[in-house]
Design a protein around this motif. Sequence first.
Motif, short mmCIF file in Angstrom:
data_model
loop_
_atom_site.label_atom_id
_atom_site.label_comp_id
_atom_site.label_asym_id
_atom_site.label_seq_id
_atom_site.Cartn_x
_atom_site.Cartn_y
_atom_site.Cartn_z
N LEU A 180 63.14 61.03 1.65
CA LEU A 180 61.87 60.71 2.30
C LEU A 180 60.69 61.17 1.45
CD1 LEU A 180 60.14 59.83 4.75
CD2 LEU A 180 60.50 62.13 5.70
N LEU A 181 60.79 62.35 0.91
CA LEU A 181 59.68 62.94 0.16
C LEU A 181 59.34 62.15 -1.10
CD1 LEU A 181 57.91 65.44 0.57
CD2 LEU A 181 59.54 66.74 -0.82
N CYS A 182 60.37 61.56 -1.73
CA CYS A 182 60.18 60.90 -3.02
C CYS A 182 60.52 59.42 -3.00
CB CYS A 182 61.01 61.62 -4.09
SG CYS A 182 60.50 63.34 -4.35
N SER A 183 60.59 58.83 -1.79
CA SER A 183 60.87 57.39 -1.65
C SER A 183 62.12 57.00 -2.44
CB SER A 183 59.66 56.56 -2.12
OG SER A 183 58.51 56.89 -1.37
N ALA A 184 63.21 57.71 -2.19
CA ALA A 184 64.44 57.52 -2.96
C ALA A 184 65.57 57.03 -2.07
CB ALA A 184 64.84 58.84 -3.63
N LYS A 185 66.67 56.64 -2.72
CA LYS A 185 67.92 56.30 -2.04
C LYS A 185 68.96 57.31 -2.51
CE LYS A 185 69.09 51.93 -1.80
NZ LYS A 185 69.40 50.51 -2.19
N ILE A 186 69.47 58.12 -1.56
CA ILE A 186 70.43 59.17 -1.91
C ILE A 186 71.64 59.08 -1.00
CG2 ILE A 186 70.82 61.66 -2.10
CD1 ILE A 186 67.89 62.01 -2.78
N LEU A 231 74.42 57.04 3.37
CA LEU A 231 73.30 56.69 2.50
C LEU A 231 71.99 56.82 3.25
CD1 LEU A 231 72.12 55.42 -0.15
CD2 LEU A 231 72.37 53.19 0.99
N ALA A 232 71.03 57.53 2.64
CA ALA A 232 69.66 57.58 3.15
C ALA A 232 68.78 56.74 2.24
CB ALA A 232 69.17 59.02 3.19
N ASP A 233 68.14 55.74 2.80
CA ASP A 233 67.29 54.84 2.01
C ASP A 233 65.85 54.96 2.50
OD1 ASP A 233 66.00 52.83 0.67
OD2 ASP A 233 67.32 51.21 1.35
N ALA A 234 65.03 55.62 1.68
CA ALA A 234 63.60 55.73 1.97
C ALA A 234 62.78 55.08 0.87
CB ALA A 234 63.22 57.20 2.13
N SER A 235 63.39 54.16 0.16
CA SER A 235 62.75 53.56 -1.01
C SER A 235 61.50 52.77 -0.67
CB SER A 235 63.75 52.67 -1.76
OG SER A 235 64.26 51.65 -0.91
N THR A 236 61.39 52.32 0.57
CA THR A 236 60.21 51.54 0.97
C THR A 236 59.18 52.39 1.73
OG1 THR A 236 61.24 50.83 3.04
CG2 THR A 236 61.59 49.44 1.10
N VAL A 237 59.48 53.69 1.92
CA VAL A 237 58.58 54.56 2.68
C VAL A 237 57.56 55.17 1.72
CG1 VAL A 237 58.39 56.55 4.20
CG2 VAL A 237 60.41 55.08 4.32
N LYS A 238 56.31 54.85 1.90
CA LYS A 238 55.26 55.35 1.02
C LYS A 238 54.44 56.48 1.65
CE LYS A 238 56.72 52.35 -1.84
NZ LYS A 238 57.68 52.83 -2.88
N SER A 239 54.52 56.63 2.97
CA SER A 239 53.86 57.73 3.66
C SER A 239 54.54 57.95 4.99
CB SER A 239 52.36 57.44 3.86
OG SER A 239 52.19 56.35 4.76
N PHE A 240 54.33 59.11 5.60
CA PHE A 240 54.94 59.39 6.91
C PHE A 240 54.03 60.33 7.68
CE2 PHE A 240 56.60 62.38 3.81
CZ PHE A 240 56.54 63.62 4.45
N ARG A 290 67.85 62.18 12.80
CA ARG A 290 67.12 61.30 13.74
C ARG A 290 65.61 61.44 13.53
NH1 ARG A 290 71.37 58.23 14.35
NH2 ARG A 290 73.12 59.24 15.43
N LEU A 291 65.16 62.65 13.21
CA LEU A 291 63.74 62.81 12.90
C LEU A 291 63.36 62.02 11.66
CD1 LEU A 291 62.91 66.60 13.47
CD2 LEU A 291 62.65 64.70 15.05
N LEU A 292 64.22 62.05 10.65
CA LEU A 292 63.95 61.31 9.43
C LEU A 292 63.95 59.80 9.70
CD1 LEU A 292 66.06 63.30 6.80
CD2 LEU A 292 63.63 63.55 7.34
N GLU A 293 64.85 59.35 10.56
CA GLU A 293 64.85 57.93 10.94
C GLU A 293 63.50 57.54 11.53
OE1 GLU A 293 69.23 56.23 12.02
OE2 GLU A 293 68.36 57.63 13.47
N GLY A 294 62.91 58.45 12.32
CA GLY A 294 61.61 58.17 12.92
C GLY A 294 60.49 58.06 11.91
N LYS A 295 60.73 58.54 10.69
CA LYS A 295 59.74 58.44 9.62
C LYS A 295 60.03 57.28 8.67
CE LYS A 295 58.04 62.01 11.50
NZ LYS A 295 56.92 61.80 12.48
N GLY A 296 61.03 56.48 9.01
CA GLY A 296 61.30 55.28 8.22
C GLY A 296 62.53 55.34 7.35
N VAL A 297 63.26 56.46 7.34
CA VAL A 297 64.48 56.55 6.53
C VAL A 297 65.58 55.72 7.22
CG1 VAL A 297 66.22 58.06 5.52
CG2 VAL A 297 63.86 58.85 5.75
N ARG A 298 66.23 54.86 6.46
CA ARG A 298 67.32 54.04 6.99
C ARG A 298 68.66 54.63 6.54
NH1 ARG A 298 65.99 48.31 4.66
NH2 ARG A 298 65.36 49.66 2.92
#
Length: 420
Positions: free
Chosen positions: A248-254, A289-298, A272-280
Motif C-alpha cells: 500500500l505504501l509504495c503502490s506495489a504488488k507483493i 497476493l496484495a496488489d496496490a499497484s493502482t493505489v496512489k493515495s489513501f 481487511r483494513l488494507l482492503e478498505g484502502k484499495g489493496v486487492r
Amino acid sequence: MSFTLKKYTPQGSEQTVSVPASKSFLNRALVLSAFSGKKITLLCGDFSEDTRAMLACLLALGIPCTSVAGGVEIDGSRSPRHKAELNVMNAGTAARFLTVALSFYGGEYTLRAAPQMAKRPMEILRLLEEKGVRFTWLKKEYEFPFVLRSNGLAQAQEFSVNTDTSTQYASGLLLAAPLGKSPLRISLTGGRTNGTYIAMSLKLLQDFGACYERTGDTVTVYPSLDPPPCYAVEADVSGACYFFALALLCSAKIFVRGIRLDSTQSDVQFLRLLEGKGVRFTQRENGLLADASTVKSFTGFDADMKDFSDQTLTAAALAPFATTPSVLRGVGHIRKQECDRIQAIVQNLNALGVPASTDGENITIMPADVRGGKVACFGDHRVAMSFALIGLKTGKITLDDPTCCKKTFENYFDVINALY
C-alpha cells in the motif's frame, strides 16, 4: 548496531517473499506436543527467537526436540521431568503457557526470564496460587524469577480468567486443560472473550484431538489428546502484514508464500483494513497476493485495534502518509508488552516531525511530511519492523536496534534487502 534503510522502489510487476511460521500457532503446538504422550513432527520452517526459547525449555524438561527437514520432531512419549530449571527468555507464550502446564502437571520448577519479560504482566500466577500452586519469589512477588511447586491440578474443576490484560492466560489454561483427570470449566470475562487468539487455541485443541464444549463465555475442556503424527503450522500473518502494508505504501504488488485469508490468526483483520484502502488480495494455492499497484493515495485509519493490536504499530507507520488523520482505538493494553508501545509510537513519530498524541487508550496521528531521524526500537521487534516501513518509503530513517526483530522474524531485513 544501527541500520539505515534505503528507499524502496517496486521492482518488476510482482515480488515474492517468505515469512516464518506463526509463532503463536507454533508455540501452542509445541506445548500440546510436549504433553501429548506421542511423537509428533511439526512442519514449521525456520524458528523465531521465541520458539527457540520454548524449545530450550522443553529440552530442559527432558523432552527430545530434533530438527528435521522443514520443521521439528517433538517426542512427547517421554514424560517431562518433575524437577527442572527453565529460562523462558523474552517469550510471553513460553512464560504463560509453560507456567500453567507445569502447574497442572506437577513438580518443582525454577523459572527465569529476560529482564524485559520480567516486567510484563503475569496475573495468571495469582490464579494458580489460589488453586494451590506454591511460589517462592526470587526477586519481586508475582514476577520472574520464581520457583513453582505443585502437586498437580488434576482435580481443578473451574477457573475464571479476565481476557483484557492478555488472552495468553486463557490460552494457557485451554492448552493445559487436557492434562487433568476431570473436565475443566474456564469462564472467560473481559472484553476479548471472543478474541481470535482464543479461537486459535481452540482450533489447536481440536486439531490435536482434544474435546471441548463452549457455551457463551464458558469453555469446558475434557481430559483427552489424540494428536496427528504430523502437523503443518500456518505461516505468520503478523510477519506478512509488514509486506502487505509496504504494498500500500509504495503502490506495489507483493506475494507472500503460505498466507491464507481464511486463517484464524487475528492479524487477518488488518488485511481487511488494507482492503478498505484499495489493496486487492488474491488467494492462490501457495500464498496471498496484495496488489496496490493502482493505489496512489489513501485516507487515514479509524479502527478499533483491540483484537489485532500487534498491528497498531504498522498502522501508525502508514498513518503519516495518509490524506486524513488516523485514530487507532482500544489499544491501552499495548503499554504492557515488550515495551510501552503507545509511548514508542508517539515519541518516535513526534521525533520524525509527525504530530501524534494519545489519551491513554487511543492514538491520534496526523498526516505530515516525515523528516529524517533515528528511531528508538526499545528492544521491541514490532517497533523495529513497523518503523522500517517509514524508512522504506522515505530513505531517511535509521533504526537504533534492528537485531531485536529476531524475536519473531530473524531474517526480516534479509527479506527486505532482497526486494531492492
